[in-house]
Design a protein around this motif. Structure first.
Motif, short mmCIF file in Angstrom:
data_model
loop_
_atom_site.label_atom_id
_atom_site.label_comp_id
_atom_site.label_asym_id
_atom_site.label_seq_id
_atom_site.Cartn_x
_atom_site.Cartn_y
_atom_site.Cartn_z
N GLU A 29 -43.05 37.42 -26.16
CA GLU A 29 -42.30 36.20 -25.89
C GLU A 29 -41.43 35.83 -27.10
OE1 GLU A 29 -40.34 33.74 -24.69
OE2 GLU A 29 -41.87 33.83 -23.10
N ARG A 31 -39.49 33.44 -27.65
CA ARG A 31 -39.48 32.01 -27.98
C ARG A 31 -40.52 31.66 -29.03
NH1 ARG A 31 -42.09 27.79 -25.23
NH2 ARG A 31 -42.62 29.25 -23.57
N SER A 34 -39.09 32.39 -32.36
CA SER A 34 -38.04 31.42 -32.68
C SER A 34 -38.63 30.11 -33.15
CB SER A 34 -37.14 31.19 -31.45
OG SER A 34 -36.51 32.39 -31.07
N GLU A 35 -39.68 29.67 -32.45
CA GLU A 35 -40.34 28.43 -32.85
C GLU A 35 -41.02 28.59 -34.21
OE1 GLU A 35 -41.56 25.51 -30.74
OE2 GLU A 35 -40.25 25.90 -29.03
N VAL A 239 -33.77 30.99 -27.82
CA VAL A 239 -34.77 30.73 -26.78
C VAL A 239 -34.18 31.03 -25.42
CG1 VAL A 239 -35.93 28.96 -28.13
CG2 VAL A 239 -34.11 28.30 -26.59
N GLU A 240 -35.05 31.13 -24.42
CA GLU A 240 -34.57 31.38 -23.06
C GLU A 240 -33.75 30.19 -22.57
OE1 GLU A 240 -34.95 34.22 -21.46
OE2 GLU A 240 -35.98 34.98 -23.24
N HIS A 243 -34.95 26.74 -21.84
CA HIS A 243 -35.39 25.88 -22.93
C HIS A 243 -34.23 25.36 -23.77
CE1 HIS A 243 -39.67 26.80 -22.44
NE2 HIS A 243 -39.28 28.01 -22.14
N THR A 244 -33.01 25.83 -23.50
CA THR A 244 -31.91 25.47 -24.39
C THR A 244 -31.52 24.01 -24.29
OG1 THR A 244 -30.31 26.18 -22.73
CG2 THR A 244 -30.94 27.79 -24.41
#
Length: 305
Positions: A29, A31, A34-35, A239-240, A243-244
């Motif tokens: 994943e 994301r 990224s987080e 992010v996907e 989620h943007t």
């Protein structure tokens, strides 16, 4: 859970612990990586802590842009410019709607610092090539603008001067003085251009009083950046799409943090231009206390040692 802890409960250590646990459970994943990068930026992790993270999880996220950029920045910090350049040449960066970061800045940093290192060793031909490459725009980075490239004109002038080519030096210093920052996406905000313009002007025999005025304006600009500003809307680009649309509270905080770092950095440049090396060192140190990965401040501190 990690998102709530980071953005609403202000429990960053727990947020980092949970997002890293999420990565260990499902490294597919993007994301999560990224987080994690966002949280680590806010927490001002040291280079050693980032190295530890990459050693353990970097291979899992090797195809995630945020992790690739983290690795590039760490190599820049450690002075491994050729490795950073190699990674940038391989990077496939795709600009997405809402993107605020231009990876070409790392391209400029890598080549400017490589050129400076070569220049310090009197390898002027190699230094010139490095400075010239700083102004190139590789297709894979999808960037057409980056005002930081202007700084290369100053170093090309200094390099030519040290190599004994006075005519070329004058042309490069003149180009620095006349350089007009780009506008539009990717151009960036680089008030430090004023510092290098003033230095180039002095190299051309320009008025010392005017140069000192420019240095004082940098200090004033830095002080103004410590004032309050309205939050902007920031979007994490990797992010996907689902989620943007999220409004990241942490990214607002990161924006304020960046302003504090740039404030101390440009105040340091102003003091350095005025000849106050001790005060300049103090400001550069403050910038690095806020962000231990502040590469520009690190370079300037090293030049004062």
């Amino acid at each position: 859970m990690a998102y709530l802890q980071a953005n609403h409960l202000h429990r960053m250590p727990e947020a980092l612990k949970n997002i890293i646990k999420a990565i260990s459970l499902d490294a597919s994943e993007p994301r999560y990586f990224s987080e994690a990068q966002l949280y680590m930026s806010y927490a001002s992790l040291t280079p050693e802590q980032l190295s530890t993270f990459l050693a353990e999880y970097g291979e899992m996220g090797k195809d995630v842009t945020d992790i690739q950029l983290m690795r590039i920045k760490l190599n820049l910090y450690n002075g491994d410019y050729d490795t950073a350049i190699g990674l940038l040449e391989q990077l496939q960066y795709h600009i997405k709607e809402g993107a605020t970061f231009n990876p070409h800045v790392y391209w400029v940093d890598a080549h400017l610092q490589k050129g400076r290192a070569l220049m310090d060793r009197a390898e002027y031909a190699g230094a010139e090539q490095a400075f010239l490459r700083a102004m190139e725009f590789p297709v894979n980075l999808e960037a057409e603008r980056d005002s930081k490239t202007g700084i290369a004109h100053y170093y090309l002038g200094l390099n030519s001067k040290l190599a004994g080519n006075e005519e070329a030096a004058k042309e490069h210093f003149k180009a620095m003085v006349e350089y007009a920052p780009a506008s539009g996406w990717g151009a960036g905000d680089f008030p430090e251009l004023g510092y290098f313009k003033a230095l180039a002007s002095l190299e051309l025999g320009g008025d010392k009083t005017e140069a000192e005025k420019g240095f004082r304006e940098l200090i004033a600009e830095g002080e103004n950046r410590l004032g309050t500003v309205k939050d902007g809307r920031h979007i994490t680009v990797s992010v996907e799409e689902s989620h943007t649309a999220r409004k990241f509270l942490l990214e607002h905080e990161l924006g304020r943090k960046d302003r504090r770092v740039s404030s101390y950095y440009i105040q340091g440049l102003g003091c350095l231009g005025l000849g106050d090396r001790d005060k300049a060192r103090e400001y550069f140190t403050k910038a690095m206390e806020i962000d231990p990965m502040s590469i520009d401040a690190k370079y300037m501190l090293e030049s004062l040692s």
